[in-house]
Design a protein around this motif. Structure first.
Motif, PDB file in Angstrom:
ATOM      1  N   SER A 134       0.874  -1.290   0.032  1.00 20.92           N
ATOM      2  CA  SER A 134      -0.173   0.322  -0.174  1.00 20.92           C
ATOM      3  C   SER A 134       0.815   1.323  -0.060  1.00 20.92           C
ATOM      4  N   MET A 135       2.040   1.259   0.861  1.00 13.15           N
ATOM      5  CA  MET A 135       2.735   2.516   1.048  1.00 13.15           C
ATOM      6  C   MET A 135       3.489   2.783  -0.251  1.00 13.15           C
ATOM      7  N   TRP A 136       4.367   1.676  -0.847  1.00 13.77           N
ATOM      8  CA  TRP A 136       5.010   1.838  -1.763  1.00 13.77           C
ATOM      9  C   TRP A 136       4.601   1.988  -3.291  1.00 13.77           C
ATOM     10  N   LEU A 137       3.412   1.113  -3.400  1.00 11.43           N
ATOM     11  CA  LEU A 137       2.843   1.150  -4.600  1.00 11.43           C
ATOM     12  C   LEU A 137       1.720   2.172  -4.909  1.00 11.43           C
ATOM     13  N   VAL A 138       1.130   2.639  -3.904  1.00 11.04           N
ATOM     14  CA  VAL A 138       0.031   3.537  -3.968  1.00 11.04           C
ATOM     15  C   VAL A 138       0.654   5.278  -3.401  1.00 11.04           C
ATOM     16  N   ARG A 139       1.013   5.139  -2.098  1.00 14.24           N
ATOM     17  CA  ARG A 139       1.269   6.354  -1.684  1.00 14.24           C
ATOM     18  C   ARG A 139       2.418   7.055  -2.388  1.00 14.24           C
ATOM     19  N   LEU A 140       3.630   6.478  -2.493  1.00 16.73           N
ATOM     20  CA  LEU A 140       4.652   7.071  -2.988  1.00 16.73           C
ATOM     21  C   LEU A 140       4.330   7.409  -4.608  1.00 16.73           C
ATOM     22  N   THR A 141       3.842   6.456  -5.315  1.00 16.19           N
ATOM     23  CA  THR A 141       3.493   6.851  -6.610  1.00 16.19           C
ATOM     24  C   THR A 141       2.666   8.136  -6.809  1.00 16.19           C
ATOM     25  N   LEU A 142       1.464   7.998  -6.116  1.00 20.11           N
ATOM     26  CA  LEU A 142       0.750   9.161  -6.048  1.00 20.11           C
ATOM     27  C   LEU A 142       1.385  10.403  -5.511  1.00 20.11           C
ATOM     28  N   ALA A 143       2.061  10.276  -4.582  1.00 13.13           N
ATOM     29  CA  ALA A 143       2.857  11.568  -4.012  1.00 13.13           C
ATOM     30  C   ALA A 143       3.754  12.057  -5.090  1.00 13.13           C
ATOM     31  N   ALA A 144       4.587  11.384  -5.611  1.00 15.15           N
ATOM     32  CA  ALA A 144       5.521  11.872  -6.693  1.00 15.15           C
ATOM     33  C   ALA A 144       4.781  12.283  -7.979  1.00 15.15           C
ATOM     34  N   HIS A 145       3.600  11.865  -8.167  1.00 12.56           N
ATOM     35  CA  HIS A 145       2.827  12.610  -9.325  1.00 12.56           C
ATOM     36  C   HIS A 145       2.233  13.728  -8.917  1.00 12.56           C
ATOM     37  N   PHE A 146       1.598  13.992  -7.529  1.00 17.59           N
ATOM     38  CA  PHE A 146       0.942  15.001  -7.096  1.00 17.59           C
ATOM     39  C   PHE A 146       1.704  16.172  -6.847  1.00 17.59           C
ATOM     40  N   ALA A 147       2.861  15.767  -6.050  1.00 18.54           N
ATOM     41  CA  ALA A 147       3.760  16.904  -5.531  1.00 18.54           C
ATOM     42  C   ALA A 147       4.236  18.206  -6.606  1.00 18.54           C
ATOM     43  N   PRO A 148       4.658  17.890  -7.850  1.00 16.95           N
ATOM     44  CA  PRO A 148       4.943  18.892  -8.713  1.00 16.95           C
ATOM     45  C   PRO A 148       3.617  19.837  -9.177  1.00 16.95           C
ATOM     46  N   ILE A 149       2.567  19.140  -8.953  1.00 16.99           N
ATOM     47  CA  ILE A 149       1.323  19.692  -9.360  1.00 16.99           C
ATOM     48  C   ILE A 149       0.756  20.751  -8.263  1.00 16.99           C
ATOM     49  N   TYR A 150       0.545  20.040  -7.016  1.00 18.52           N
ATOM     50  CA  TYR A 150      -0.339  20.534  -5.995  1.00 18.52           C
ATOM     51  C   TYR A 150       0.541  20.949  -4.792  1.00 18.52           C
ATOM     52  N   GLY A 151       1.925  20.593  -4.991  1.00 17.39           N
ATOM     53  CA  GLY A 151       2.883  20.935  -3.828  1.00 17.39           C
ATOM     54  C   GLY A 151       2.724  19.944  -2.595  1.00 17.39           C
ATOM     55  N   LEU A 152       2.867  20.461  -1.401  1.00 13.19           N
ATOM     56  CA  LEU A 152       2.684  19.687  -0.086  1.00 13.19           C
ATOM     57  C   LEU A 152       1.264  19.208  -0.153  1.00 13.19           C
ATOM     58  N   ARG A 153       0.353  19.863  -0.655  1.00 12.23           N
ATOM     59  CA  ARG A 153      -0.877  19.346  -0.705  1.00 12.23           C
ATOM     60  C   ARG A 153      -1.304  18.208  -1.391  1.00 12.23           C
ATOM     61  N   GLY A 154      -0.468  17.989  -2.494  1.00 11.11           N
ATOM     62  CA  GLY A 154      -0.549  16.833  -3.046  1.00 11.11           C
ATOM     63  C   GLY A 154      -0.012  15.592  -2.643  1.00 11.11           C
ATOM     64  N   VAL A 155       1.091  15.904  -1.662  1.00 11.93           N
ATOM     65  CA  VAL A 155       1.638  14.606  -0.738  1.00 11.93           C
ATOM     66  C   VAL A 155       0.839  13.981   0.063  1.00 11.93           C
ATOM     67  N   TRP A 156       0.014  15.035   0.778  1.00 12.33           N
ATOM     68  CA  TRP A 156      -1.022  14.696   1.783  1.00 12.33           C
ATOM     69  C   TRP A 156      -2.556  14.260   1.068  1.00 12.33           C
ATOM     70  N   MET A 157      -2.612  14.598   0.087  1.00 15.03           N
ATOM     71  CA  MET A 157      -3.945  13.852  -0.787  1.00 15.03           C
ATOM     72  C   MET A 157      -3.565  12.551  -0.956  1.00 15.03           C
ATOM     73  N   ALA A 158      -2.239  12.237  -1.355  1.00 16.29           N
ATOM     74  CA  ALA A 158      -1.816  10.705  -1.680  1.00 16.29           C
ATOM     75  C   ALA A 158      -1.901  10.058  -0.601  1.00 16.29           C
ATOM     76  N   MET A 159      -1.400  10.480   0.695  1.00 18.24           N
ATOM     77  CA  MET A 159      -1.654   9.708   1.921  1.00 18.24           C
ATOM     78  C   MET A 159      -2.896   9.558   2.254  1.00 18.24           C
ATOM     79  N   ALA A 160      -3.697  10.442   2.204  1.00 18.82           N
ATOM     80  CA  ALA A 160      -5.224  10.040   2.447  1.00 18.82           C
ATOM     81  C   ALA A 160      -5.866   9.007   1.588  1.00 18.82           C
ATOM     82  N   ILE A 161      -5.776   8.959   0.433  1.00 17.67           N
ATOM     83  CA  ILE A 161      -6.103   8.067  -0.602  1.00 17.67           C
ATOM     84  C   ILE A 161      -5.465   6.709  -0.019  1.00 17.67           C
ATOM     85  N   GLU A 162      -4.196   6.708   0.175  1.00 20.03           N
ATOM     86  CA  GLU A 162      -3.571   5.252   0.349  1.00 20.03           C
ATOM     87  C   GLU A 162      -4.066   4.577   1.627  1.00 20.03           C
ATOM     88  N   LEU A 163      -4.357   5.474   2.984  1.00 17.15           N
ATOM     89  CA  LEU A 163      -4.624   5.025   4.140  1.00 17.15           C
ATOM     90  C   LEU A 163      -6.022   4.630   4.081  1.00 17.15           C
TER      91      LEU A 163
END
Length: 474
Positions: free
Chosen positions: A423-452
Motif C-alpha cells: 500500500s505504501m510503496w505502490l500507492v502512496r509514493l507513486t501518487l505523491a511523486a505524481h501530485f507533488a509537482p502539481i499541488y505541492g505539499l497538499r498533493g503529498v497529503w492527498m496521496a496519503m489520504a487515498i492510500e490510508l
C-alpha cells in the motif's frame, strides 16, 4: 474506575476459560485501552513539545529535525519490532497460565535485544553525518540535523530495553506502569528541554523577574532532553518488570545465558516481518521526505509539524491496538479462538469510532494545532491545509492500525506487513511523486489520504476473512 484489580479479575476469566458477557468484554477493552491511549498521547505530546520549543527558533530549526525524523522513526520501529517478537509470546504463555515460560521468554528477550541494539547504535552513529545530505537537506540545516540524530542514536540501548520491558508489561495486562512512565517521560522532556534548548534568560513569574539558566544548545538540546527522559524512565521500566511484576519478575529466577532456540525462532517469526516492514515503511517515509525536500524549508517544516499534529489524532488507535494485542494474544494462548475473534471485532470498531471523532477535531482545529508549534504564518497555513486533507482518512487509518495489532496478537505478521508495504510503496509514493509537482505539499497529503483509505479497506477484509486466526506459535 480503571482499577488494576478489576483488570486482573477479567483477564483471569480469559485464562480460566470462563464465559464473558458483552459488557465484561467492553469493560476490559476500555480498562486496558484508556491507560495505553493516555500513554500514546503523552508520547506524542513529547514530540509536540519538542516541535513547539524548537519551532520557536524558526523554520530552519524545525526543518533540521524534520529532515531526519523519518529515519529516527525507522530505528525506533526496529527496536519495537525486536521487543514485540518476545512480548507476544509472553502474552500467549500468560494466557495459558504458564508464567515460568513467560519469564524464560523475557530473559531471552533481554539478552537478544541488548545485543541487537548495540549493533543498531553502531550503524546509527556511522551514518549520522552524511544522512541529512543523503536526504536532500541544505547546508544550512545539515549540522544541527546530524547533531540531533547522533544524540538520538546514543540513547537507543536504554530505549530498547525500556521498550522491551514496557511491551512485556502491556502483554501481561499491566497498562498502568508503562502509561505512568510515558507521562513522566513527557514531563521530564519538558523540564530538560527548558534548560537545554534556550540561552540563560529573564522570565517573569507573577510579575517577578527571574533569571533562568540555560545551555543554549538549540536543536541538539532538544535531542539531549529527550534522550535523558528516555534514560530515566527506561531504567524505571526495567526495574519494575524484572523485580515487581508478579508475572514477569526475574529476581528469584536462575539466570542462564544459553540461547533457547525455540523462543528465538518464534521471536524471529514475529520480529523479522515487522522489522522488514519498519525498514521499508520508514524507507518510504524517507523517500516521501525526499519528495517534499525540493519544495523548500517552508514545506519541510509544515510537513514535519503536520505529521506531529496528526499523530495526536491517530495515537488513540495505537492505544486501542495495544489492548487488542494483549486480549487476542491471551485469548489464543488460552485456546479460546472465538473469544479472540470477538475482542478483535470490538477493538477495531471502537478504534474506528474514536478516530473518526478525532478526525473531526483535527479538521476544525487544524490552524490552532499547527499554530502552537510555530509562529511562521506560511508554515501554519500550509500545515493546516495538509491536516484537513488527512482528516477524512482517519477512520480507515484506525481500521489498519487496530487490525494490524489484532494480527500481531495472533502471531500473524508476514501477510499484514506485506499489505502495509504494498500500500505504501505502490500507492502512496507513486501518487505523491505524481501530485507533488502539481499541488505541492497538499498533493503529498492527498496521496496519503487515498492510500490510508485503501489500506484500511484491505485490513478489514483480512479481519473478516479470519485467516489471521490460523497463525500462532509452535
Amino acid at each position: 474506575m480503571f482499577s488494576s484489580n478489576k483488570d486482573n479479575v477479567l483477564l483471569t476469566m480469559i485464562r480460566n476459560g470462563q464465559e464473558m458477557s458483552g459488557n465484561q468484554k467492553l469493560n476490559l477493552i476500555i480498562q486496558l485501552s484508556i491507560p495505553s491511549i493516555l500513554a500514546q498521547l503523552t508520547t506524542i505530546m513529547m514530540f509536540y513539545i519538542d516541535a513547539s520549543m524548537v519551532g520557536s527558533l524558526g523554520a530552519r530549526a524545525s526543518a533540521s529535525i524534520g529532515i531526519v525524523e523519518s529515519t529516527t522513526w525507522l530505528f525506533g520501529g526496529l527496536t519495537s519490532a525486536a521487543a514485540l517478537g518476545f512480548s507476544v509470546q509472553a502474552a500467549h504463555f500468560i494466557g495459558a497460565n504458564d508464567f515460568e515460560k513467560a519469564r524464560q521468554v523475557f530473559r531471552q528477550g533481554l539478552m537478544a535485544t541488548a545485543l541487537f541494539t548495540v549493533i543498531l547504535t553502531t550503524i546509527c552513529v556511522c551514518i549520522a553525518k552524511p544522512l541529512p545530505v543523503w536526504l536532500g537537506g541544505g547546508a544550512d540545516i545539515c549540522g544541527d540535523a546530524t547533531s540531533y540524530f547522533t544524540i538520538y542514536c546514543l540513547s537507543l540501548p536504554v530505549y530498547q530495553i525500556g521498550i522491551l520491558s514496557s511491551s512485556m508489561l502491556k502483554c501481561s495486562g499491566n497498562m498502568r506502569v508503562p502509561s505512568l512512565m510515558s507521562i513522566l517521560m513527557c514531563l521530564l522532556d519538558v523540564v530538560f528541554n527548558f534548560f537545554l534548548i534556550y540561552e540563560t534568560r529573564p522570565v517573569s513569574v507573577f510579575g517577578t523577574e527571574l533569571t533562568v539558566p540555560g545551555a543554549g544548545m538549540g536543536v541538539p538540546g532538544a535531542a539531549l532532553g529527550t534522550a535523558l527522559a528516555y534514560a530515566v524512565t527506561g531504567v524505571m521500566l526495567i526495574w519494575f518488570a524484572t523485580v515487581k511484576s508478579p508475572e514477569l519478575s526475574l529476581k528469584n529466577e536462575k539466570w542462564t545465558f544459553a540461547p533457547m532456540w525455540n523462543y528465538l525462532r518464534n521471536a524471529a517469526k514475529v520480529s523479522l516481518p515487522m522489522g522488514a516492514q519498519y525498514m521499508m515503511m520508514s524507507g518510504a517515509q524517507i523517500v516521501s521526505t525526499m519528495i517534499v525536500a525540493p519544495l523548500g524549508n517552508i514545506a519541510i517544516a509544515a510537513n514535519t509539524l503536520a505529521i506531529t499534529a496528526e499523530s495526536l489524532c491517530y495515537m488513540p488507535g495505537y492505544g486501542i491496538g495495544d489492548a487488542a494485542t494483549t486480549l487476542v494474544g491471551q485469548s489464543i494462548g488460552a485456546g479460546r479462538r472465538q473469544l479472540a475473534r470477538s475482542f478483535a471485532y470490538r477493538t477495531v470498531f471502537m478504534g474506528m469510532g474514536v478516530m473518526a471523532f478525532m478526525g473531526l477535531v483535527m479538521y476544525i482545529f487544524a490552524p490552532e494545532m499547527i499554530g502552537v508549534m510555530t509562529p511562521d504564518e506560511q508554515v501554519r497555513l500550509l500545515g493546516s491545509q495538509s491536516l484537513r486533507i488527512e482528516a477524512f482518512a482517519e477512520p480507515m487509518f484506525a481500521a489498519a492500525i487496530v487490525t494490524y495489532s489484532v494480527c500481531l496478537g495472533a502471531g500473524d505478521t508476514l501477510i499484514p506487513a506485506t499489505m502495509n508495504l504494498a500500500s505504501m510503496w505502490l500507492v502512496r509514493l507513486t501518487l505523491a511523486a505524481h501530485f507533488a509537482p502539481i499541488y505541492g505539499l497538499r498533493g503529498v497529503w492527498m496521496a496519503m489520504a487515498i492510500e490510508l483509505t485503501l489500506r484500511g479497506t484491505m485490513f478489514l477484509i483480512r479481519l473478516f476473512s479470519g485467516k489471521w486466526l490460523k497463525k500462532g506459535f509452535k
